[in-house]
Write an enzyme that holds these catalytic residues in place. Structure first.
Site, PDB file in Angstrom:
ATOM      1  N   ASP A   1       8.002   3.886  -1.498  1.00  0.00           N
ATOM      2  CA  ASP A   1       7.634   3.343  -0.193  1.00  0.00           C
ATOM      3  C   ASP A   1       6.309   2.625  -0.376  1.00  0.00           C
ATOM      4  O   ASP A   1       5.271   3.272  -0.398  1.00  0.00           O
ATOM      5  CB  ASP A   1       7.527   4.485   0.821  1.00  0.00           C
ATOM      6  CG  ASP A   1       6.990   4.031   2.166  1.00  0.00           C
ATOM      7  OD1 ASP A   1       6.983   2.822   2.421  1.00  0.00           O
ATOM      8  OD2 ASP A   1       6.571   4.907   2.951  1.00  0.00           O
TER       9      ASP A   1
ATOM     10  N   GLU B   1       0.068  -1.326   5.585  1.00  0.00           N
ATOM     11  CA  GLU B   1       1.119  -0.970   6.542  1.00  0.00           C
ATOM     12  C   GLU B   1       1.026   0.490   6.935  1.00  0.00           C
ATOM     13  O   GLU B   1       1.238   0.862   8.084  1.00  0.00           O
ATOM     14  CB  GLU B   1       2.494  -1.260   5.925  1.00  0.00           C
ATOM     15  CG  GLU B   1       3.658  -1.138   6.913  1.00  0.00           C
ATOM     16  CD  GLU B   1       4.366   0.213   6.904  1.00  0.00           C
ATOM     17  OE1 GLU B   1       5.299   0.385   7.687  1.00  0.00           O
ATOM     18  OE2 GLU B   1       3.984   1.123   6.128  1.00  0.00           O
ATOM     19  N   GLU B   2       0.702   1.339   5.953  1.00  0.00           N
ATOM     20  CA  GLU B   2       0.702   2.789   6.192  1.00  0.00           C
ATOM     21  C   GLU B   2      -0.380   3.214   7.179  1.00  0.00           C
ATOM     22  O   GLU B   2      -0.342   4.325   7.691  1.00  0.00           O
ATOM     23  CB  GLU B   2       0.514   3.542   4.864  1.00  0.00           C
ATOM     24  CG  GLU B   2       1.640   3.331   3.860  1.00  0.00           C
ATOM     25  CD  GLU B   2       2.957   3.980   4.270  1.00  0.00           C
ATOM     26  OE1 GLU B   2       3.010   4.609   5.353  1.00  0.00           O
ATOM     27  OE2 GLU B   2       3.928   3.850   3.511  1.00  0.00           O
TER      28      GLU B   2
ATOM     29  N   ASP C   1      12.307  -2.052   3.617  1.00  0.00           N
ATOM     30  CA  ASP C   1      11.525  -0.810   3.651  1.00  0.00           C
ATOM     31  C   ASP C   1      12.321   0.332   4.261  1.00  0.00           C
ATOM     32  O   ASP C   1      11.746   1.260   4.820  1.00  0.00           O
ATOM     33  CB  ASP C   1      10.217  -1.052   4.430  1.00  0.00           C
ATOM     34  CG  ASP C   1       9.177   0.035   4.196  1.00  0.00           C
ATOM     35  OD1 ASP C   1       9.329   0.813   3.238  1.00  0.00           O
ATOM     36  OD2 ASP C   1       8.217   0.107   4.985  1.00  0.00           O
TER      37      ASP C   1
ATOM     38  N   HIS D   1       5.931   9.611   1.251  1.00  0.00           N
ATOM     39  CA  HIS D   1       4.591  10.153   1.490  1.00  0.00           C
ATOM     40  C   HIS D   1       4.379  11.529   0.870  1.00  0.00           C
ATOM     41  O   HIS D   1       3.428  12.214   1.212  1.00  0.00           O
ATOM     42  CB  HIS D   1       4.250  10.231   2.998  1.00  0.00           C
ATOM     43  CG  HIS D   1       4.369   8.914   3.701  1.00  0.00           C
ATOM     44  ND1 HIS D   1       4.007   8.747   5.026  1.00  0.00           N
ATOM     45  CD2 HIS D   1       4.812   7.704   3.288  1.00  0.00           C
ATOM     46  CE1 HIS D   1       4.229   7.485   5.389  1.00  0.00           C
ATOM     47  NE2 HIS D   1       4.723   6.843   4.347  1.00  0.00           N
TER      48      HIS D   1
ATOM     49  N   ASP E   1       0.823  -1.207   0.000  1.00  0.00           N
ATOM     50  CA  ASP E   1       0.000   0.000   0.000  1.00  0.00           C
ATOM     51  C   ASP E   1       0.857   1.258   0.000  1.00  0.00           C
ATOM     52  O   ASP E   1       2.041   1.224   0.320  1.00  0.00           O
ATOM     53  CB  ASP E   1      -0.937   0.023   1.217  1.00  0.00           C
ATOM     54  CG  ASP E   1      -0.196   0.105   2.547  1.00  0.00           C
ATOM     55  OD1 ASP E   1       0.834  -0.587   2.704  1.00  0.00           O
ATOM     56  OD2 ASP E   1      -0.627   0.874   3.423  1.00  0.00           O
TER      57      ASP E   1
HETATM   58 ZN   LIG Z   1       7.035   1.847   4.119  1.00  0.00          ZN
END
Ligand SMILES: [Zn+2]
Length: 413
Positions: free
Chosen positions: A144, A178-179, A201, A384, A83
């Protein structure tokens, strides 16, 4: 050899698939569209000759690279999340490859205001001659963690094509959500059936992260005394004012996210809400040591107790909720997990750099679920946001590290 194209071509495909997760959704996965990438990955793994690649109903992808050795080698798991962050659009990502970066600024093509400068992105200074991938300025890139996904896939391709490389059984795990902090909620540890893991990651080339914050949430709720404001003299105790006083007494030059770095923890108010009668202050508290969390909790108790003394008829409720813990506690019991990763990086000609994560990871939670799981660099930067970028050559190195980790575990077994 793992070529840069083996990683890059996959990466460019994966980032075009919108996999943004949604914290408001109660579903697993939180957004159905994450399965579009999961489906593609399961299909690609099958095409590599992997017979058990599977996307399950909750959006997790599992697959096995069979062992190529007679030795008893612990099963390793390599894990990345599919994600992307809800903080920035991940729809219609148009990746741009800036070949042979020679230093200086990188202008993103579709928004004049989006310029990557080495001042704002100092890691660019280490990228001379490398190929940099960015988005077009209108979305995040999704490196990411699709960088990690592409690296694991490239390593899987290499291992499946080269059975002469000796390694134990390898499990691949791709997670959704995960986010939004739910990345391992529905992992079936029995089905995963691995002894040690690595999340791919991390940030810069050579980074390995085997410790992270321990984290608690604190909720302070105040029930005041509500009286008609026209007749309130000497009676009313306004919960809004009480929690505001507590917030005002928080230290400003220390113990806050905006005043701390490296190994320092903090107390961070995340929301305030309420009415005259009842008001609530939510906090997150962070520290690398559990004892440090207690100190921060005690500070909040002391401040709120001090404020409450002026309000004898109001009550205060103080609730602490455990969020996650520093994986160091678990990983330190199995020092070979980090040592073998260091050896794998050295063999790839990479200088190892230990970092502590000022946050949590899937690996932190997996560590406490029985899978000691440090985090390895994936080459992703400026997560992000619209200026997110990744280095193709660093991704290639990360894939090489995965293969080397498998080799080292087999040799040491
Ligand atoms: Zn990540």
């Amino acid at each position: 050899m793992i070529t840069s194209d083996m990683v890059l071509n996959r990466f460019l495909n994966y980032v075009k698939i919108d996999t943004q997760s949604d914290p408001e959704s109660p579903a697993y996965p939180s957004t159905e569209k994450q399965k579009n990438l999961g489906k593609l990955l399961a299909t690609e793994l099958t095409a590599l000759g992997i017979t058990d690649a599977e996307l399950d109903s909750t959006g997790y992808v599992y697959a096995t690279i069979p062992a190529t050795t007679q030795k008893k080698v612990p099963t390793l798991c390599f894990c990345s999340h599919m994600d992307t962050s809800p903080d920035c659009s991940g729809a219609n990502v148009k990746p741009v490859v800036h070949k042979n970066y020679m230093g200086g600024n990188i202008q993103l093509p579709n928004d004049k205001t989006q310029v990557l400068t080495p001042a704002a992105h100092p890691d660019l200074l280490n990228q001379a001659g490398n190929d940099i991938v960015t988005a077009d300025g209108t979305t995040l890139l999704g490196a990411d963690n699709k960088a990690g996904v592409a690296e694991i896939m490239a390593a899987a391709e290499y291992l499946m094509r080269h059975p002469e490389v000796r390694h134990g059984r390898v499990r691949i795990l791709f997670t959704p959500d995960e986010e939004i902090g739910r990345g391992v909620d529905k992992v079936d540890m029995k089905k995963l059936d691995a002894q040690f893991g690595y999340t791919m990651d991390g940030e810069s080339l050579g980074h390995i992260e085997a410790e992270n914050f321990s984290a608690d949430a604190v909720t302070i709720s105040v029930t005041g005394v509500s009286v008609h404001p026209g007749f309130a003299k000497g009676k009313m105790e306004n919960a809004i004012k009480i929690v505001s006083e507590i917030a005002a007494l928080l230290p400003k030059d220390k113990l806050s996210p905006e005043s701390t770095q490296d190994m320092e923890g903090f107390v961070h108010p995340t929301s305030i809400s309420g009415t005259l009668e009842k008001a609530t202050l939510n906090f997150i508290i962070r520290d690398f040591e559990e004892a440090g969390l207690k100190v921060k909790e005690d500070m909040l108790r002391q401040i709120s107790g001090q404020v409450m003394r002026a309000y004898p008829n109001s009550t205060l409720d103080f609730k602490v909720t455990e969020q996650y813990r520093n994986m160091k506690e678990v990983v330190d019991r199995h020092p070979q997990v980090v040592q073998y990763a260091e050896e794998a990086m050295k063999r790839a000609g990479i200088k190892v750099h230990h970092q502590a994560i000022r946050g949590g990871t899937d690996g932190a939670r997996l560590s406490f679920m029985g899978l000691p799981c440090p985090n390895i660099f994936a080459g992703e930067h400026a997560f992000h946001g619209k200026q997110e970028w990744v280095s193709v050559q660093d991704m290639q190195k990360a894939a090489e590290v995965i293969v080397n980790i498998c080799r080292v575990w087999e040799e040491k077994a």
